[in-house]
Design a protein around this motif. Structure first.
Motif, mmCIF file in Angstrom:
data_model
loop_
_atom_site.group_PDB
_atom_site.id
_atom_site.type_symbol
_atom_site.label_atom_id
_atom_site.label_comp_id
_atom_site.label_asym_id
_atom_site.label_seq_id
_atom_site.Cartn_x
_atom_site.Cartn_y
_atom_site.Cartn_z
ATOM 1 N N UNK A 15 -9.960 5.722 6.308
ATOM 2 C CA UNK A 15 -9.078 4.933 5.441
ATOM 3 C C UNK A 15 -8.669 5.694 4.185
ATOM 4 N N UNK A 16 -7.533 5.259 3.607
ATOM 5 C CA UNK A 16 -7.129 5.756 2.299
ATOM 6 C C UNK A 16 -7.787 4.879 1.238
ATOM 7 N N UNK A 17 -7.888 3.589 1.588
ATOM 8 C CA UNK A 17 -8.431 2.596 0.664
ATOM 9 C C UNK A 17 -9.526 1.826 1.377
ATOM 10 N N UNK A 18 -10.673 1.687 0.722
ATOM 11 C CA UNK A 18 -11.765 0.949 1.337
ATOM 12 C C UNK A 18 -12.139 -0.208 0.418
ATOM 13 N N UNK A 19 -12.296 -1.391 1.010
ATOM 14 C CA UNK A 19 -12.664 -2.576 0.229
ATOM 15 C C UNK A 19 -14.127 -2.896 0.513
ATOM 16 N N UNK A 20 -14.947 -2.841 -0.502
ATOM 17 C CA UNK A 20 -16.363 -3.133 -0.311
ATOM 18 C C UNK A 20 -16.649 -4.518 -0.866
ATOM 19 N N UNK A 21 -16.967 -5.457 0.013
ATOM 20 C CA UNK A 21 -17.204 -6.835 -0.415
ATOM 21 C C UNK A 21 -18.705 -7.035 -0.651
ATOM 22 N N UNK A 22 -19.109 -6.980 -1.874
ATOM 23 C CA UNK A 22 -20.503 -7.112 -2.296
ATOM 24 C C UNK A 22 -21.467 -6.259 -1.471
ATOM 25 N N UNK A 23 -21.297 -4.949 -1.520
ATOM 26 C CA UNK A 23 -22.144 -4.074 -0.700
ATOM 27 C C UNK A 23 -23.593 -4.022 -1.180
ATOM 28 N N UNK A 24 -23.850 -4.419 -2.423
ATOM 29 C CA UNK A 24 -25.210 -4.298 -2.942
ATOM 30 C C UNK A 24 -25.987 -5.606 -2.827
ATOM 31 N N UNK A 25 -25.373 -6.640 -2.237
ATOM 32 C CA UNK A 25 -26.061 -7.934 -2.142
ATOM 33 C C UNK A 25 -27.378 -7.774 -1.386
ATOM 34 N N UNK A 26 -28.457 -8.199 -1.993
ATOM 35 C CA UNK A 26 -29.757 -8.176 -1.338
ATOM 36 C C UNK A 26 -30.454 -6.836 -1.371
ATOM 37 N N UNK A 78 0.871 -1.173 0.000
ATOM 38 C CA UNK A 78 0.000 0.000 0.000
ATOM 39 C C UNK A 78 0.906 1.221 0.000
ATOM 40 N N UNK A 79 0.840 2.008 -1.058
ATOM 41 C CA UNK A 79 1.725 3.165 -1.213
ATOM 42 C C UNK A 79 3.171 2.789 -0.925
ATOM 43 N N UNK A 80 3.590 1.650 -1.438
ATOM 44 C CA UNK A 80 4.978 1.234 -1.271
ATOM 45 C C UNK A 80 5.303 0.564 0.052
ATOM 46 N N UNK A 81 4.331 0.528 0.980
ATOM 47 C CA UNK A 81 4.575 -0.119 2.279
ATOM 48 C C UNK A 81 4.099 -1.566 2.200
ATOM 49 N N UNK A 132 -4.287 2.367 6.781
ATOM 50 C CA UNK A 132 -5.258 3.040 5.920
ATOM 51 C C UNK A 132 -6.125 2.149 5.064
ATOM 52 N N UNK A 133 -6.225 0.858 5.414
ATOM 53 C CA UNK A 133 -7.096 -0.048 4.673
ATOM 54 C C UNK A 133 -8.300 -0.394 5.541
ATOM 55 N N UNK A 134 -9.484 -0.282 4.980
ATOM 56 C CA UNK A 134 -10.672 -0.599 5.755
ATOM 57 C C UNK A 134 -11.605 -1.429 4.870
ATOM 58 N N UNK A 135 -12.604 -2.076 5.448
ATOM 59 C CA UNK A 135 -13.426 -2.976 4.645
ATOM 60 C C UNK A 135 -14.858 -3.083 5.165
ATOM 61 N N UNK A 136 -15.734 -3.614 4.313
ATOM 62 C CA UNK A 136 -17.043 -4.086 4.775
ATOM 63 C C UNK A 136 -17.120 -5.570 4.437
ATOM 64 N N UNK A 137 -18.113 -6.245 5.007
ATOM 65 C CA UNK A 137 -18.219 -7.685 4.817
ATOM 66 C C UNK A 137 -19.375 -8.046 3.889
ATOM 67 N N UNK A 138 -19.204 -9.186 3.211
ATOM 68 C CA UNK A 138 -20.233 -9.675 2.301
ATOM 69 C C UNK A 138 -21.544 -9.933 3.051
ATOM 70 N N UNK A 139 -21.441 -10.677 4.151
ATOM 71 C CA UNK A 139 -22.602 -10.837 5.032
ATOM 72 C C UNK A 139 -22.375 -9.864 6.179
#
Lengths: 259, 305
Positions: free
Chosen positions: A164-175, A60-63, A77-84
């Motif tokens: 976060x600088x980067x956010x990972x959205x794991x199937x946020x629109x499911x359902x 992440x940015x060279x780190x 700076x990495x954050x996420x949401x979950x599929x379920x």
């Protein structure tokens, strides 16, 4: 921003992610799609540190993130949401955000005030985040008692609470209903405006195609295509991965039966 | 009167034991090791007052710190196991502690008498209170000062971020970790705090009963320790107190007239309580009812908990 090189994760003999090369640029919304079991969620879990990779590197940015524990990656700076959806159901909406809160660099509170203090500035900022999520009047409700759409919004807010600088959205629109997907699209675009880079993993094409700057397609744990949304839609390799053959993509399954 | 003071003593000491398990339960760790820390607190503080003639407060503090130190050490391997495996691992720890004191013989002559832990015979000369002119009411007051202090601290914890973090870990440690919570730190801190609380309880127990031996610290007591917060409900510290009063004051003492039938009724009452209040004696309904009666604004949602 995020660079995955030669990243692999094997579960026994299964190659969930296989020599994956992926580059997400700062400030973009990168859509990651692929059929079920193509390694999308495993990729998210590797980036967040839930699994350790079998080989390869995550930067992440060279780190190098590989040796960092999951909570340290939040600080990176990495954050996420979950599929379920995984909220703290027995905590209030407010507390869910309070747990995930990080001060912006340069305005950190002391160790003591972070754990035991109840600073007004933090209170104020969490309230703003609640209003951004449309949960302003529900801060004392238990997260488990919210409606489905509200829970999705709260999880998004919780992921943003750590700045976060980067956010990972794991199937946020499911359902989600189509109206909710439109609302989600607006939120993702707002995040981009705020300067957050988004890695969007999604099955709902209506969302991915409309919101992503670039799209990558995973199949059997490797990237088989990468490009602008239009390019991906017309890529024969992608159509083959999703539908099995390049001839009957236009009408999907019904066409296949007709032929 | 003495009889009731005795019950107050028991309830106070057991509340500390229950609260030590409560802290761990908040982070989702079910531990049967609390009796081990309780035993360490009891023996260490007893040895300090009897063999080294320390003041009771200094002895209690050191007993609690030693118990907390062992809890800290246990915290790290305990991170690797969850659920039933943690239960088994902590039982093993409690048994090691119990067997260590079962074998510990450390007799010293103080003022012309042989005193100290005497392995199988137990540790029989913990007379600090009697020797220093404490009345039983003073002892009860001392025990309850600690109970109130610990309950206040745990109550306050729920009003600051640290309490929310502990509960977040207990609800979903993966999500907590992904929200930036350092699981190792939180779980080890909870284990250490639980050890300190149990250690204080053990020290008070040893000095108020004047006698401890390895029979005191069996798995039965460990089961009681975790039963209190489970039966009381872990939404609120008062649940643990209420569960101790229910079990020690009502079920054990109150049903004494039933003789041997008591044990049957004991089990039935606990099954009944768990079925009528599956979230614990002090659940969301209970809390919002109390708040209504006190005229405060009930939390909108707590009734649905």
């Amino acid at each position: 921003m995020l660079r995955l090189s030669n990243l692999s994760k094997y579960f026994g003999g299964v190659r969930a992610v296989d020599a994956l090369e992926l580059n997400v640029k700062t400030g973009e919304i990168f859509g990651l799609i692929g059929p079920n079991g193509s390694g999308k969620s495993t990729t998210v879990n590797l980036v967040c540190g839930i699994f350790g990779p079998t080989s390869g590197s995550i930067e992440l940015d060279g780190v190098d993130l590989k040796r960092q524990a999951p909570h340290q990656r939040i600080d990176a700076g990495v954050s996420r949401t979950f599929q379920n959806i995984r909220l703290f159901d027995d905590l209030t909406v407010w507390q869910n955000l309070w747990v995930a809160w990080r001060d912006a660099p340069g305005q950190e509170h002391s160790w003591f005030s972070n754990w035991f203090g109840r600073s007004l500035s933090r209170r104020h900022e969490i309230q703003k985040l609640l209003e951004f999520s449309g949960l302003g009047d529900k801060s004392n409700n238990l997260a488990g008692n919210l409606a489905f759409g509200e829970q999705r919004r709260l999880e998004l807010a919780r992921a943003m609470a750590s700045k976060p600088k980067l956010i990972l959205l794991d199937e946020p629109a499911a359902g989600m209903s189509s109206a909710e997907v439109t609302d989600l699209r607006q939120r993702i675009l707002t995040m981009k405006e705020m300067g957050i880079t988004v890695l969007l993993i999604e099955h709902v094409m209506e969302l991915v195609m409309n919101v992503s700057d670039r799209i990558g397609v995973l199949n059997f744990g490797t990237l088989i295509a990468e490009g602008l949304p239009e390019e991906i839609q017309n890529n024969p390799l992608v159509q083959k991965a999703y539908f099995g053959s390049s001839e009957n993509t236009s009408g999907g399954d019904t066409n296949a039966i007709d032929q | 009167m003495l009889y009731f003071l005795g019950i107050f003593q028991t309830i106070g000491v057991h509340t500390l034991l229950g609260l030590s398990a409560y802290v761990l339960l908040l982070t989702g760790q079910l531990s049967l090791g609390q009796v081990g820390f309780f035993a360490i607190g009891a023996y260490v503080s007893g040895i300090l007052t009897v063999l080294f003639s320390w003041h009771i407060f200094a002895a209690l503090a050191v007993g609690a710190l030693v118990a907390g130190f062992f809890a800290f050490l246990i915290g790290f391997p305990a991170l690797r196991v969850k659920g039933l495996m943690l239960v088994v691992a902590t039982i093993a720890f409690s048994e090691i502690v119990r067997l260590f004191f079962f074998n510990l013989s450390w007799r010293v002559e103080v003022n012309g008498f042989d005193v100290g832990p005497d392995s199988t015979q137990g540790f029989r000369e913990i007379r600090y209170f009697a020797a220093n002119g404490w009345e039983q009411t003073h002892v009860v007051a001392l025990i309850w000062s600690f109970v109130i202090l610990v309950m206040f601290l745990l109550w306050w914890l729920d009003r600051v971020r640290a309490g929310a973090v502990l509960r977040a870990v207990g609800e979903d440690d993966l999500a907590a970790q992904s929200s930036g919570v350092n699981l190792t730190m939180v779980k080890v801190a909870a284990m250490t705090a639980g050890g300190v609380i149990a250690g204080i309880g053990g020290g008070l127990f040893a000095h108020s009963t004047t006698y401890v031996d390895h029979h005191t610290f069996t798995i039965l007591l460990a089961t009681f320790a975790v039963s209190y917060p489970i039966l009381g409900g872990h939404k609120n510290v008062f649940g643990t107190l209420l569960a101790v009063i229910f079990i020690q004051g009502f079920v054990i003492e109150g049903l004494r007239f039933m003789g041997d039938y008591r044990n049957i009724v004991f089990g039935l009452l606990i099954i009944l309580a768990m079925n009528l209040r599956p979230q614990g004696l002090v659940d969301g309904h209970f809390i919002s009812d109390i708040k209504k009666k006190l005229g405060g604004k009930p939390k909108k949602d707590s009734a649905d908990a």
